[in-house]
Design an enzyme around this catalytic site. Structure first.
Site, PDB file in Angstrom:
ATOM      1  N   CYS A 123      38.675 -12.261 -16.739  1.00 34.91           N
ATOM      2  CA  CYS A 123      39.284 -11.453 -15.678  1.00 34.91           C
ATOM      3  C   CYS A 123      38.284 -10.396 -15.276  1.00 34.91           C
ATOM      4  O   CYS A 123      37.311 -10.152 -15.975  1.00 34.91           O
ATOM      5  CB  CYS A 123      40.579 -10.804 -16.174  1.00 34.91           C
ATOM      6  N   CYS A 125      39.434  -7.171 -14.130  1.00 35.95           N
ATOM      7  CA  CYS A 125      40.036  -5.833 -14.020  1.00 35.95           C
ATOM      8  C   CYS A 125      39.475  -4.803 -14.989  1.00 35.95           C
ATOM      9  O   CYS A 125      39.449  -3.617 -14.677  1.00 35.95           O
ATOM     10  CB  CYS A 125      41.556  -5.904 -14.135  1.00 35.95           C
ATOM     11  N   LYS A 198      51.948 -15.769 -15.726  1.00 35.82           N
ATOM     12  CA  LYS A 198      51.687 -14.362 -16.047  1.00 35.82           C
ATOM     13  C   LYS A 198      52.427 -13.493 -15.045  1.00 35.82           C
ATOM     14  O   LYS A 198      52.170 -13.535 -13.842  1.00 35.82           O
ATOM     15  CB  LYS A 198      50.191 -14.078 -15.995  1.00 35.82           C
ATOM     16  N   LYS A 251      53.583 -15.125 -20.368  1.00 34.12           N
ATOM     17  CA  LYS A 251      53.268 -13.738 -20.704  1.00 34.12           C
ATOM     18  C   LYS A 251      54.029 -12.793 -19.799  1.00 34.12           C
ATOM     19  O   LYS A 251      54.054 -13.017 -18.594  1.00 34.12           O
ATOM     20  CB  LYS A 251      51.768 -13.542 -20.525  1.00 34.12           C
ATOM     21  N   TYR A 316      49.459  -8.339 -31.226  1.00 35.51           N
ATOM     22  CA  TYR A 316      48.705  -7.240 -31.849  1.00 35.51           C
ATOM     23  C   TYR A 316      49.123  -7.062 -33.313  1.00 35.51           C
ATOM     24  O   TYR A 316      48.503  -6.294 -34.026  1.00 35.51           O
ATOM     25  CB  TYR A 316      48.909  -5.953 -31.037  1.00 35.51           C
TER      26      TYR A 316
END
Ligand code: PBG
Length: 330
Positions: A123, A125, A198, A251, A316
């Site tokens: 990506c 970003c 997404k 996601k 995570y």
């Protein structure tokens, strides 16, 4: 008084002991289905702590290598790497720099833990000064101009040694463009994990703090999909599979269990789910206040994502989960 009717069926029989419950359990969660996301900072002077994600850090190259060793030792099979470049620009050039932060991180991780699967997020970003996932032209995100740069990014990551590349920009045709570019440059064995469904989600908030990637104007709703649409998610997944995705992903995870379930029923490809930053932070915040039991809530949510139909889960909590499992066995 007449005798009360006695139950004819007694589901409690199979709940009587832990061993019986384990025997009939329908869904299992193992460390070997989990992927740990890692943030790597190019500039060692960049702040390490991420205030909205206690317990998660922006790692230096050396720290990433040592983290990779620890994860491998704990039995976590894979990491997905996010680069935090020292500098950003309008074209996100750091994303496709052969010696960029994520390319170097892949090399460092592979040196430290050769068997650990290295995935990379494809990506722009994190690398653009405007914070959008593609090229901006006249205030809009130019789809086809972005494809070129995303393909370059994926090839540079494959060259660095990434096992799977994971396009997340939600540009139309990105999977096909990346597949073609990888094959052309001899990386036909590099797999694609497509962020297919997404959603434009507020659950990415803490990630954008971590990566300093909040869009400077507008939002991501012209490319990330509307959370309200389920059929559109299935359509996105079908397109990505047609374009050559090896694994497709939904996601976020927890607010989208129905999408995971529908995708599982419709498609045979391996299915991933990303339990995103905001899901982590929500649990963490409540646990820190003593309002919920962290381990139990994590176990329950990961189980729910598996039960909905995900084969693999990006979370995570992967490292903590592995550690907790090990403690329990000891
Ligand atoms: C890059 C990317 C994002 C996430 C994964 N890849 C941020 C975004 O789309 O804004 C979010 C992951 C998370 O919240 O944990 N586009």
């Amino acid at each position: 008084m007449a005798e009360l009717p006695r139950p004819r069926y007694r589901p409690r029989r199979l709940r009587r002991t832990a061993a019986i419950r384990a025997l009939v359990r329908e869904t299992s969660v193992d460390t070997d289905r989990l992927v740990q996301p890692l943030f790597i900072r190019e500039d060692p002077r960049m702040e390490s702590a991420i205030p909205s994600m206690p317990g998660i850090f922006r790692l230096t190259m050396d720290e990433a290598a040592s983290e990779a060793e620890q994860l491998a030792e704990l039995g976590v099979p894979a990491v997905i790497l996010f680069g935090l470049p020292a500098e950003k620009d309008s074209l996100g050039q750091g994303a496709y720099d052969e010696n960029g932060v994520v390319q170097e991180a892949v090399r460092a991780v592979k040196r430290a833990a050769p068997d650990l699967i290295a995935m990379t997020d494809v990506c722009l970003c994190e690398y653009t000064d405007h914070g959008h996932c593609g090229v901006v032209r006249d205030g809009r995100i130019d789809n086809d101009a972005s494809l070129e740069l995303l393909a370059k990014t994926a090839v540079s990551q494959a060259r660095a040694g990434a096992d799977l590349v994971a396009p997340s920009a939600m540009m139309d045709g990105q999977v096909g463009a990346i597949r073609t570019a990888l094959d052309r440059d001899g990386f036909e064995e590099t797999a694609i994990l497509a962020y297919a469904a997404k959603h434009a989600s507020a659950f990415y908030g803490p990630f954008r703090d971590a990566a300093d990637s909040v869009p400077r104007f507008g939002d991501r709703r012209t490319y990330q999909k509307d959370p309200a649409n389920l059929r559109e998610s299935l359509r996105e997944i079908a397109l990505d599979l047609e374009e050559g995705a090896d694994i497709v992903m939904v996601k976020p995870a927890l607010a989208y269990l129905d999408v995971i379930r529908a995708a599982r029923e419709r498609f045979d490809a391996p299915l991933a789910a990303y339990s995103v930053s905001g899901e982590y932070s929500l649990i963490k915040a409540a646990a820190e206040r003593g309002w919920v039991d962290e381990r139990s809530v994590v176990e329950e949510t990961i189980t729910a994502i598996r039960r909905a139909g995900a084969d693999l889960i990006l979370t995570y909590y992967a490292k903590d989960f592995a550690r907790w499992r090990r403690e329990r066995r000891a």
